[in-house]
Design a protein around this motif. Structure first.
Motif, short mmCIF file in Angstrom:
data_model
loop_
_atom_site.label_atom_id
_atom_site.label_comp_id
_atom_site.label_asym_id
_atom_site.label_seq_id
_atom_site.Cartn_x
_atom_site.Cartn_y
_atom_site.Cartn_z
N THR A 1 0.83 -1.20 0.00
CA THR A 1 0.00 0.00 0.00
C THR A 1 0.86 1.25 0.00
O THR A 1 0.60 2.21 -0.73
CB THR A 1 -0.93 0.01 1.23
N ASP A 2 1.93 1.24 0.78
CA ASP A 2 2.85 2.37 0.84
C ASP A 2 3.52 2.59 -0.51
O ASP A 2 3.68 3.74 -0.96
CB ASP A 2 3.90 2.12 1.92
N GLN B 1 -1.80 9.62 2.17
CA GLN B 1 -0.40 9.65 2.62
C GLN B 1 -0.29 10.24 4.02
O GLN B 1 0.52 9.77 4.82
CB GLN B 1 0.43 10.50 1.65
N GLY B 2 -1.10 11.25 4.32
CA GLY B 2 -1.14 11.83 5.66
C GLY B 2 0.12 12.55 6.08
O GLY B 2 0.42 12.63 7.28
N VAL C 1 0.04 23.02 2.18
CA VAL C 1 0.91 22.39 1.18
C VAL C 1 0.08 21.55 0.22
O VAL C 1 0.31 21.55 -1.00
CB VAL C 1 2.00 21.55 1.86
N ARG C 2 -0.91 20.83 0.75
CA ARG C 2 -1.79 20.04 -0.12
C ARG C 2 -2.51 20.95 -1.11
O ARG C 2 -2.60 20.63 -2.30
CB ARG C 2 -2.82 19.26 0.71
N ARG C 3 -3.03 22.06 -0.61
CA ARG C 3 -3.76 22.98 -1.50
C ARG C 3 -2.86 23.49 -2.63
O ARG C 3 -3.25 23.51 -3.79
CB ARG C 3 -4.34 24.14 -0.71
N ARG D 1 -4.81 13.42 -10.44
CA ARG D 1 -4.77 12.60 -9.21
C ARG D 1 -3.58 11.66 -9.23
O ARG D 1 -2.93 11.43 -8.20
CB ARG D 1 -6.07 11.81 -9.09
N ALA D 2 -3.27 11.09 -10.40
CA ALA D 2 -2.13 10.17 -10.51
C ALA D 2 -0.80 10.89 -10.31
O ALA D 2 0.16 10.29 -9.82
CB ALA D 2 -2.16 9.48 -11.87
N LEU D 3 -0.74 12.17 -10.68
CA LEU D 3 0.53 12.89 -10.66
C LEU D 3 0.76 13.71 -9.40
O LEU D 3 1.88 14.14 -9.13
CB LEU D 3 0.60 13.83 -11.87
N VAL D 4 -0.29 13.94 -8.59
CA VAL D 4 -0.18 14.87 -7.47
C VAL D 4 0.78 14.40 -6.40
O VAL D 4 1.34 15.21 -5.64
CB VAL D 4 -1.59 15.15 -6.88
N THR D 5 1.05 13.10 -6.33
CA THR D 5 1.99 12.57 -5.34
C THR D 5 3.43 12.56 -5.85
O THR D 5 4.32 12.08 -5.15
CB THR D 5 1.60 11.14 -4.93
#
Length: 228
Positions: free
Chosen positions: A80-81, A113-114, A120-122, A157-161
């Motif tokens: 999952t990580d 991810q938390g 920062v998320r925004r 969504r796929a790229l935001v991390t």
């Protein structure tokens, strides 16, 4: 060291008394920054290979390694990580959450991810939504968007991390030709600027022509592997 390795991988499914060989003896490596397509007709094993790389499924035999580490040896929490921090997924059915707006859909993996503050998320979400050209639709829900716009949300969504690897399963299947080309342009740009590895599953000739490598599967086996 290759970023992704499949070493003599088999994947079998049992359907009643019948054993289906979805993938047979597949060995592949992918380096950082590749823009590769796994091509073949329906039922050839394309999606299975993506699912094996993405830890959605595990091989029956053989080994899948991400950055040198076998995925079969990882715990559920470790897999999952890996999906949360290393991999990004773009599904042909979008897999957006209908009750969430664009901002919330894109933010969702960051919440899982938390690790980041809300500010920062925004900033991260608004930057990537702007990059896919949807900033003016950021408060819209999926049912208020066109198919191409929803696919752009899925890409954001796929790229935001900031994943190292993006796995895209038939990402243009539900799109018209012009929208599909625009989305491919975006992914090619990200591939070049961020050195993100893209692995597509597709029989779309536009994707196949754009890739720097095409792997063709027939009946779960590699029929051809060509680099441009």
């Amino acid at each position: 060291m290759p970023l992704v390795e499949l070493d003599h991988v088999d994947k079998q499914y049992s359907l009643g008394k019948t054993t289906v060989h979805a993938v047979e003896d597949v060995s592949l490596t992918f380096d950082r920054g590749e823009f590769a397509t796994i091509a073949g007709p329906s039922g050839s094993g394309k999606t299975t290979v993506l699912n094996l790389i993405g830890c959605i499924d595990l091989p029956t035999d053989g080994e899948v390694r991400i950055d040198g580490e076998s995925t079969s040896g990882l715990s559920d929490a470790e897999r999952t990580d890996l999906r949360l921090h290393t991999l990004g997924f773009i599904f042909q059915s979008f897999n957006l959450i209908d009750v969430l707006d664009v901002y919330q859909n894109v933010e969702f993996p960051l919440l899982l991810q938390g690790e980041l503050s809300s500010d920062v998320r925004r900033e991260r979400v608004e930057t990537i939504v702007d990059r896919v050209g949807l900033l003016e639709h950021i408060d819209h829900r999926p049912n208020e968007l066109s198919g191409g716009q929803r696919q752009r949300v899925a890409i954001a969504r796929a790229l935001v991390t900031y994943p190292q690897i993006v796995l895209a399963d038939e990402p243009t299947a539900n799109l018209d030709t012009d929208t599909g080309r625009t989305i491919l342009d975006l992914m090619a740009e990200i591939n070049q600027t961020e050195e993100t590895t893209f692995i597509f599953s597709s029989h779309d000739p536009n994707i196949i022509e754009r890739g720097d490598r095409v792997i063709r599967l027939v009946d779960g086996r590699i029929d051809d592997d060509t680099r441009s």
